[in-house]
Motif scaffolding. Sequence first.
Motif, mmCIF file in Angstrom:
data_model
loop_
_atom_site.group_PDB
_atom_site.id
_atom_site.type_symbol
_atom_site.label_atom_id
_atom_site.label_comp_id
_atom_site.label_asym_id
_atom_site.label_seq_id
_atom_site.Cartn_x
_atom_site.Cartn_y
_atom_site.Cartn_z
ATOM 1 N N ASN A 17 -10.916 4.258 9.929
ATOM 2 C CA ASN A 17 -9.718 4.568 10.726
ATOM 3 C C ASN A 17 -8.867 3.327 10.917
ATOM 4 O OD1 ASN A 17 -10.359 7.235 10.998
ATOM 5 N ND2 ASN A 17 -11.392 6.977 12.978
ATOM 6 N N TRP A 18 -9.516 2.217 11.211
ATOM 7 C CA TRP A 18 -8.786 0.956 11.393
ATOM 8 C C TRP A 18 -8.034 0.577 10.126
ATOM 9 C CZ3 TRP A 18 -9.715 -3.569 8.566
ATOM 10 C CH2 TRP A 18 -8.985 -4.684 8.972
ATOM 11 N N HIS A 19 -8.696 0.736 8.999
ATOM 12 C CA HIS A 19 -8.091 0.334 7.733
ATOM 13 C C HIS A 19 -6.863 1.175 7.406
ATOM 14 C CE1 HIS A 19 -8.202 -0.298 3.182
ATOM 15 N NE2 HIS A 19 -8.003 -1.486 3.700
ATOM 16 N N GLU A 20 -6.955 2.479 7.665
ATOM 17 C CA GLU A 20 -5.808 3.349 7.395
ATOM 18 C C GLU A 20 -4.664 3.055 8.355
ATOM 19 O OE1 GLU A 20 -7.176 7.394 7.480
ATOM 20 O OE2 GLU A 20 -8.736 6.963 5.989
ATOM 21 N N ARG A 21 -4.996 2.620 9.531
ATOM 22 C CA ARG A 21 -4.002 2.385 10.581
ATOM 23 C C ARG A 21 -3.372 0.998 10.467
ATOM 24 N NH1 ARG A 21 -7.435 3.053 14.503
ATOM 25 N NH2 ARG A 21 -7.567 0.872 15.067
ATOM 26 N N ASP A 22 -4.219 -0.014 10.273
ATOM 27 C CA ASP A 22 -3.809 -1.406 10.465
ATOM 28 C C ASP A 22 -3.893 -2.268 9.221
ATOM 29 O OD1 ASP A 22 -3.024 -1.353 13.017
ATOM 30 O OD2 ASP A 22 -4.893 -2.075 13.884
ATOM 31 N N ASN A 23 -4.012 -1.664 8.067
ATOM 32 C CA ASN A 23 -4.135 -2.477 6.858
ATOM 33 C C ASN A 23 -2.823 -3.198 6.577
ATOM 34 O OD1 ASN A 23 -4.591 -3.611 4.429
ATOM 35 N ND2 ASN A 23 -4.604 -1.688 3.290
ATOM 36 N N THR A 24 -2.828 -4.502 6.807
ATOM 37 C CA THR A 24 -1.588 -5.258 6.673
ATOM 38 C C THR A 24 -1.586 -6.195 5.478
ATOM 39 O OG1 THR A 24 -2.515 -6.835 8.230
ATOM 40 C CG2 THR A 24 -0.979 -5.195 9.092
ATOM 41 N N ARG A 25 -2.746 -6.470 4.946
ATOM 42 C CA ARG A 25 -2.783 -7.406 3.821
ATOM 43 C C ARG A 25 -2.276 -6.726 2.558
ATOM 44 N NH1 ARG A 25 -7.530 -11.502 2.945
ATOM 45 N NH2 ARG A 25 -8.716 -9.673 2.358
ATOM 46 N N ASP A 26 -1.136 -7.157 2.079
ATOM 47 C CA ASP A 26 -0.533 -6.538 0.902
ATOM 48 C C ASP A 26 -0.725 -7.463 -0.296
ATOM 49 O OD1 ASP A 26 0.804 -4.788 -0.664
ATOM 50 O OD2 ASP A 26 2.800 -5.495 -0.087
ATOM 51 N N LEU A 27 -1.701 -7.151 -1.119
ATOM 52 C CA LEU A 27 -2.014 -8.003 -2.266
ATOM 53 C C LEU A 27 -1.962 -7.163 -3.541
ATOM 54 C CD1 LEU A 27 -4.943 -9.770 -0.438
ATOM 55 C CD2 LEU A 27 -2.789 -10.856 -1.121
ATOM 56 N N PRO A 28 -1.459 -7.763 -4.637
ATOM 57 C CA PRO A 28 -1.122 -6.963 -5.827
ATOM 58 C C PRO A 28 -2.310 -6.219 -6.439
ATOM 59 C CG PRO A 28 -1.015 -9.326 -6.296
ATOM 60 C CD PRO A 28 -1.135 -9.179 -4.810
ATOM 61 N N TRP A 29 -3.525 -6.751 -6.300
ATOM 62 C CA TRP A 29 -4.667 -6.090 -6.945
ATOM 63 C C TRP A 29 -5.150 -4.885 -6.137
ATOM 64 C CZ3 TRP A 29 -4.612 -11.393 -5.850
ATOM 65 C CH2 TRP A 29 -5.131 -11.752 -4.608
ATOM 66 N N LYS A 30 -4.644 -4.735 -4.915
ATOM 67 C CA LYS A 30 -5.125 -3.628 -4.087
ATOM 68 C C LYS A 30 -4.672 -2.268 -4.618
ATOM 69 C CE LYS A 30 -6.033 -5.504 0.443
ATOM 70 N NZ LYS A 30 -5.754 -5.317 1.871
ATOM 71 N N SER A 31 -3.462 -2.220 -5.153
ATOM 72 C CA SER A 31 -2.963 -0.949 -5.669
ATOM 73 C C SER A 31 -3.175 -0.835 -7.174
ATOM 74 C CB SER A 31 -1.470 -0.834 -5.354
ATOM 75 O OG SER A 31 -0.785 -1.982 -5.824
ATOM 76 N N GLU A 32 -3.888 -1.793 -7.734
ATOM 77 C CA GLU A 32 -4.071 -1.828 -9.186
ATOM 78 C C GLU A 32 -5.083 -0.783 -9.651
ATOM 79 O OE1 GLU A 32 -2.291 -3.779 -11.449
ATOM 80 O OE2 GLU A 32 -3.307 -2.267 -12.670
ATOM 81 N N LYS A 33 -4.783 -0.137 -10.763
ATOM 82 C CA LYS A 33 -5.700 0.854 -11.320
ATOM 83 C C LYS A 33 -6.344 0.388 -12.628
ATOM 84 C CE LYS A 33 -5.001 3.764 -8.078
ATOM 85 N NZ LYS A 33 -5.906 3.513 -6.946
ATOM 86 N N ASP A 34 -5.728 -0.590 -13.268
ATOM 87 C CA ASP A 34 -6.223 -1.078 -14.554
ATOM 88 C C ASP A 34 -7.524 -1.867 -14.353
ATOM 89 O OD1 ASP A 34 -6.697 -2.280 -16.957
ATOM 90 O OD2 ASP A 34 -4.717 -3.215 -17.144
ATOM 91 N N PRO A 35 -8.631 -1.377 -14.926
ATOM 92 C CA PRO A 35 -9.927 -2.070 -14.741
ATOM 93 C C PRO A 35 -9.868 -3.541 -15.163
ATOM 94 C CG PRO A 35 -10.258 0.049 -15.798
ATOM 95 C CD PRO A 35 -8.768 -0.171 -15.736
ATOM 96 N N TYR A 36 -9.110 -3.825 -16.189
ATOM 97 C CA TYR A 36 -8.976 -5.210 -16.655
ATOM 98 C C TYR A 36 -8.402 -6.106 -15.567
ATOM 99 C CZ TYR A 36 -6.358 -9.115 -18.711
ATOM 100 O OH TYR A 36 -5.806 -10.343 -18.961
ATOM 101 N N LYS A 37 -7.346 -5.635 -14.912
ATOM 102 C CA LYS A 37 -6.714 -6.460 -13.881
ATOM 103 C C LYS A 37 -7.563 -6.516 -12.607
ATOM 104 C CE LYS A 37 -2.033 -6.075 -15.652
ATOM 105 N NZ LYS A 37 -0.670 -5.536 -15.469
ATOM 106 N N ILE A 38 -8.268 -5.444 -12.333
ATOM 107 C CA ILE A 38 -9.188 -5.469 -11.191
ATOM 108 C C ILE A 38 -10.299 -6.483 -11.459
ATOM 109 C CG2 ILE A 38 -10.940 -4.119 -9.965
ATOM 110 C CD1 ILE A 38 -9.048 -1.678 -10.347
ATOM 111 N N TRP A 39 -10.831 -6.447 -12.653
ATOM 112 C CA TRP A 39 -11.860 -7.419 -13.052
ATOM 113 C C TRP A 39 -11.320 -8.843 -12.937
ATOM 114 C CZ3 TRP A 39 -11.186 -9.926 -18.048
ATOM 115 C CH2 TRP A 39 -12.209 -10.829 -18.360
ATOM 116 N N LEU A 40 -10.138 -9.078 -13.515
ATOM 117 C CA LEU A 40 -9.535 -10.405 -13.457
ATOM 118 C C LEU A 40 -9.388 -10.884 -12.012
ATOM 119 C CD1 LEU A 40 -7.959 -12.823 -14.633
ATOM 120 C CD2 LEU A 40 -5.915 -11.357 -14.664
#
Length: 358
Positions: A17-40
Amino acid sequence: MKGEAAKNSFFTKSLMNWHERDNTRDLPWKSEKDPYKIWLSEIILQQTRALQGLPYYLKFTEAFPTVKDMAACADEQAFRLWQGLGYYNRCKNMLATARFITDELDGHFPDKHEDILKLKGIGPYTAAAIASFAFGLPHAVVDGNVYRVLARYFGIETPFDTTEGKKLFAEKAQSLLNTSDSAGYNQAIMDLGATVCTPQTPKCGDCPLQRNCTAFHENTIALLPVKSKKTVVGTRFFHYLLLQTDDQIWIRKRTGKDIWQNLHEPFLLEYSEALNSNSLQALMNEKGLHFSTENMVYEGNLKQRLTHLLVETRFFGIKMKAPIKLPDNDGTWVSVKDLKNIAFPKTLVSFFEKKLYF
DNA sequence: AAAGCGGGGCT
DNA sequence: AGCCCAGCTTT
């Protein structure tokens, strides 16, 4: 105090609940779907703060948009991009894995946890992270944040840096995992550790888990988590001889089981203490380094503090008319303008920048 | 089980 | 000055 089962379900539910409410850290790999970039991103972030790793992630994804691009690069390009990030074996293993995936798996990142775990440079944490973030698989991550959050919330006094502790925390983390959203759960617990349940002066007033946190109620926040080993910091004394002609400098690649493997450096003399010009020349004579040192000039010193080591480095410039042959056969003379394409340890980068070598 | 491996931010 | 960070590998 509630029973264990209730305490567990409160943990997971409140965290999500906290994460859905208060997630403020916006980092490019968080929305990434490409396994390669997640791995990197996960390789870069090993033992590295998100904000320190961020510029490197951007550089690497730009230079190598796909795993195939990374596999095809020259090693030196990758090490140069990695320069300054530390733990350089990560870069070596990353290249090996990129080439393995490209050559043996036709460029397809493995999508089973056991196969991911077999890749070079990937251990329990990184395998769980990739499995959950890229493929939604139900594996709980256990990193420094997780040790801290779990130790405090459950009042766990077992040291986390022991075989017993690692097993205990891993089982606890796995039992708390929200298997219907393992990626969200893993993000949430690491974000909480990074932004609220911090090592020093945690923001307990902002914590969604405070009501049931054992350490908060028993006032043991500062004592948890428990680490068994203390790092011992030694000191090493490096003396670099900057052997130069008008436009060239002698460097070698560091090999062997020591710091800064695969990075480059000028001619090194290490000693048990710091030497001045006179004592350094005496040492050079002892070692049979007979090139003329009449123009040797002390150019300053730098101290670099590593986790387990203090490196004190002194620099000595030696100008010569033409390149000479050195007893160290593994080095080469390179043009000063080419230094920008070669990877060096941070302390040498600092020195070169100060001296306008590049 | 323990040691080795970077560099940087925070207190 | 000490702690520790989206840890892994080697001995």
